[in-house]
Design a protein around this motif. Structure first.
Motif, PDB file in Angstrom:
ATOM      1  N   UNK A 354       0.817  -1.207   0.000  1.00  0.00           N
ATOM      2  CA  UNK A 354       0.000   0.000   0.000  1.00  0.00           C
ATOM      3  C   UNK A 354       0.858   1.269   0.000  1.00  0.00           C
ATOM      4  N   UNK A 355       1.596   1.475  -1.096  1.00  0.00           N
ATOM      5  CA  UNK A 355       2.364   2.704  -1.276  1.00  0.00           C
ATOM      6  C   UNK A 355       2.459   3.027  -2.764  1.00  0.00           C
ATOM      7  N   UNK A 356       2.370   4.309  -3.097  1.00  0.00           N
ATOM      8  CA  UNK A 356       2.482   4.726  -4.487  1.00  0.00           C
ATOM      9  C   UNK A 356       3.920   5.116  -4.837  1.00  0.00           C
ATOM     10  N   UNK A 357       4.713   5.504  -3.851  1.00  0.00           N
ATOM     11  CA  UNK A 357       6.015   6.094  -4.188  1.00  0.00           C
ATOM     12  C   UNK A 357       7.208   5.155  -4.043  1.00  0.00           C
ATOM     13  N   UNK A 358       7.073   4.016  -3.354  1.00  0.00           N
ATOM     14  CA  UNK A 358       8.233   3.135  -3.162  1.00  0.00           C
ATOM     15  C   UNK A 358       8.805   2.666  -4.495  1.00  0.00           C
ATOM     16  N   UNK A 399      -2.901  -1.557  -8.280  1.00  0.00           N
ATOM     17  CA  UNK A 399      -3.709  -1.471  -7.061  1.00  0.00           C
ATOM     18  C   UNK A 399      -4.055  -0.015  -6.706  1.00  0.00           C
ATOM     19  N   UNK A 400      -5.147   0.117  -5.945  1.00  0.00           N
ATOM     20  CA  UNK A 400      -5.520   1.375  -5.288  1.00  0.00           C
ATOM     21  C   UNK A 400      -5.659   2.545  -6.256  1.00  0.00           C
ATOM     22  N   UNK A 401      -6.064   2.252  -7.483  1.00  0.00           N
ATOM     23  CA  UNK A 401      -6.289   3.312  -8.450  1.00  0.00           C
ATOM     24  C   UNK A 401      -5.024   3.989  -8.942  1.00  0.00           C
ATOM     25  N   UNK A 402      -3.875   3.346  -8.762  1.00  0.00           N
ATOM     26  CA  UNK A 402      -2.617   3.919  -9.251  1.00  0.00           C
ATOM     27  C   UNK A 402      -2.544   3.692 -10.758  1.00  0.00           C
ATOM     28  N   UNK A 403      -2.464   4.794 -11.530  1.00  0.00           N
ATOM     29  CA  UNK A 403      -2.480   4.670 -12.985  1.00  0.00           C
ATOM     30  C   UNK A 403      -2.002   5.973 -13.614  1.00  0.00           C
ATOM     31  N   UNK A 412      -3.614   8.424  -8.125  1.00  0.00           N
ATOM     32  CA  UNK A 412      -3.598   7.334  -7.146  1.00  0.00           C
ATOM     33  C   UNK A 412      -4.606   7.624  -6.049  1.00  0.00           C
ATOM     34  N   UNK A 413      -5.126   6.546  -5.466  1.00  0.00           N
ATOM     35  CA  UNK A 413      -5.958   6.680  -4.285  1.00  0.00           C
ATOM     36  C   UNK A 413      -7.336   6.113  -4.433  1.00  0.00           C
ATOM     37  N   UNK A 414      -7.824   5.562  -3.328  1.00  0.00           N
ATOM     38  CA  UNK A 414      -9.206   5.132  -3.221  1.00  0.00           C
ATOM     39  C   UNK A 414      -9.576   5.193  -1.748  1.00  0.00           C
ATOM     40  N   UNK A 415     -10.836   5.188  -1.407  1.00  0.00           N
ATOM     41  CA  UNK A 415     -11.254   5.374  -0.012  1.00  0.00           C
ATOM     42  C   UNK A 415     -10.613   4.354   0.927  1.00  0.00           C
ATOM     43  N   UNK A 420       0.862   7.825   0.248  1.00  0.00           N
ATOM     44  CA  UNK A 420       2.082   8.628   0.209  1.00  0.00           C
ATOM     45  C   UNK A 420       2.784   8.554   1.559  1.00  0.00           C
ATOM     46  N   UNK A 421       3.858   9.334   1.679  1.00  0.00           N
ATOM     47  CA  UNK A 421       4.596   9.343   2.945  1.00  0.00           C
ATOM     48  C   UNK A 421       3.753   9.900   4.086  1.00  0.00           C
TER      49      UNK A 421
END
Length: 460
Positions: A354-358, A399-403, A412-415, A420-421
């Motif tokens: 569950x991270x967009x930036x790693x 995952x999680x709307x990352x596109x 990115x993101x969903x409820x 992010x950090x």
């Protein structure tokens, strides 16, 4: 060398804000305050990484030490109980220093006791050594206090604990709970007396301030007595492995040599930079055959974001390119649907993603590796496929709307998730959702694309 004198050591309010840390390259550690009074549930003389670098268990919480001169007894340790610090051994502590290990020097009516603590690199082993130079006839009584629990928790008196002690010449073994490793003690020329019993209501002020469970009971399986009439030293090993007390000098010399080699890798000839290089070494640990980075002591494990951000400074600046490669290889092996793990859980469960930036920071780690080592062949053979997977998945969506959105930026993101950090959450409430296109994510995404463009050009 970091050094505190009697003025700091004799002032509990000041001393309890200063902590020391020894690590073993596996994620395990030993840690306390400079007066040996534990203020955290994470403090202990042996916090073993049972599934390196995670699965950390506080095995040996501390040693209660008493110096005996004639008929008089002087307690050197210190604990906080409800409303009181007892005993108050810090009153005899004239110096604490890191040289290179934690060294405590006590002065009891002219009798000097020097205690040092170090860990064996690559083992869940702590060695405690005592020296009494020029002392009169004296004895040292050592009582281990064990916890044997997950380092996030506390323990209390219970009937499940097995109090038995298996003994032999110079060793004692306890295995208080099924499912946890046994704890082996080795000692030199001491007399052991099995005297199992509970000690109640230790208090950890740092946990109390955090609003967490801050009281604990600890068990003492035996007491060791060293007659120092004809000798001036004593040693105790606490380990998940069988060790011999006579190995202490050799292991100490080996660890000093290892640390000198680490310090020698400092990028400039400067005392502060050498100290920082040694400190950086504590965060580099093993994960299987490769390496990873502990995000922070005392309670963090290895996190993808933190590892990639820290990688250049911990490894490349200090000339440890091979370690950097092992870290990148380890995380490349865990790329899943174009994402790097956010973290590896403490108990060894599957990694969390569950991270967009790693994954985007991974590109920066690869770029830095190439800049410092120029090893294009390694990148081509071992990392390029993982980089391609990451780009492909981000273009089509993971995952999680990352596109990648129509404007080329990364959404990115969903409820219910924080990517992010700024990842704090309270229960099910995400404190700072940041759904959409956070600015630093766009910078990292652009950087990743430029790195990929450069590598694709290099590799044809």
């Amino acid at each position: 060398m970091i050094r505190f004198t009697r003025e700091a050591c004799g002032n509990p309010e000041a001393a309890l804000r200063r902590e020391w840390l020894e690590t073993n390259g596996l994620g395990g550690f030993a840690s306390s305050t400079i007066i040996g009074l534990n203020t955290r549930r994470y403090h202990g003389l042996l916090v073993a990484a049972t599934k390196p670098p995670v699965g950390r268990v506080v095995m040996l919480s501390k040693l209660e030490e008493t110096l005996i001169i004639g008929e008089r007894r002087f307690a050197l340790s210190a604990n906080r109980y409800p409303g009181v610090i007892h005993p108050q051994g810090y009153q005899y502590l004239v110096e604490f220093r890191l040289d290179p290990f934690p060294v405590f020097t006590y002065d009891v009516e002219g009798v000097q006791v020097k205690k040092s603590v170090f860990m064996v690199h690559g083992e869940n082993t702590t060695v405690v050594q005592y020296e009494l130079p020029g002392a009169p006839a004296a004895a040292l009584e050592i009582r281990p206090l064990i916890a044997f629990r997950d380092y996030h928790n506390t323990t209390h008196r219970n009937d499940d604990l097995d109090p038995r002690v298996r003994t032999g010449p110079g060793f004692a073994t306890v295995a208080p709970y099924q499912g946890l490793p046994a704890l082996h003690f080795a000692y030199d020329a001491g007399e052991l007396q099995a005297s199992g019993g509970w000690y109640y209501n230790f208090e950890y002020a740092a946990e109390q301030e955090r609003g967490l469970d801050y009281q604990e009971d600890l068990f003492s399986p035996f007491v060791l007595r060293f007659d120092l009439t004809d000798r001036r030293s004593a040693v105790i090993f606490a380990s998940t492995e069988r060790r011999r007390a006579k190995d202490a000098a050799r292991l100490r010399a080996a660890e000093i040599k290892r640390r000198k080699n680490v310090a020698a890798s400092a990028p400039v000839d400067n005392d502060l930079v050498r100290a920082l290089t040694l400190a950086a070494d504590q965060f580099l640990v093993a994960r299987g055959d490769h390496n990873t980075v502990i995000a922070g002591y005392h309670w963090f494990a290895d996190w993808g974001r933190d590892t990639m951000i820290a990688l250049p400074g911990l490894t490349l600046v200090t000339g440890r390119g091979e370690t950097a490669k092992k870290i990148l290889l380890e995380f490349a092996a865990h790329v899943d649907r174009g994402m790097l793990p956010n973290r590896f859980p403490d108990a060894g469960e599957p990694p969390e993603y569950n991270t967009v930036d790693a994954a985007l920071w991974f590109f920066e780690g690869v770029r830095a590796l190439l800049a410092y080592t120029s090893d294009q062949d390694f990148l081509r053979r071992h990392l390029y496929d993982a980089l391609q997977q990451i780009i492909d998945w981000h273009q089509r969506g993971t995952r999680y709307g990352i596109r990648m959105d129509n404007d080329g930026l990364l959404a990115a993101g969903e409820p219910g998730v924080q990517l992010t950090w700024m990842d704090a959450r309270v229960g099910d409430r995400v404190v700072t959702p940041r759904h959409g296109k956070p600015v630093e994510i766009q910078a990292l995404w652009y950087n990743a694309l430029r790195v990929m463009q450069d590598l694709a050009h290099r590799f044809g």
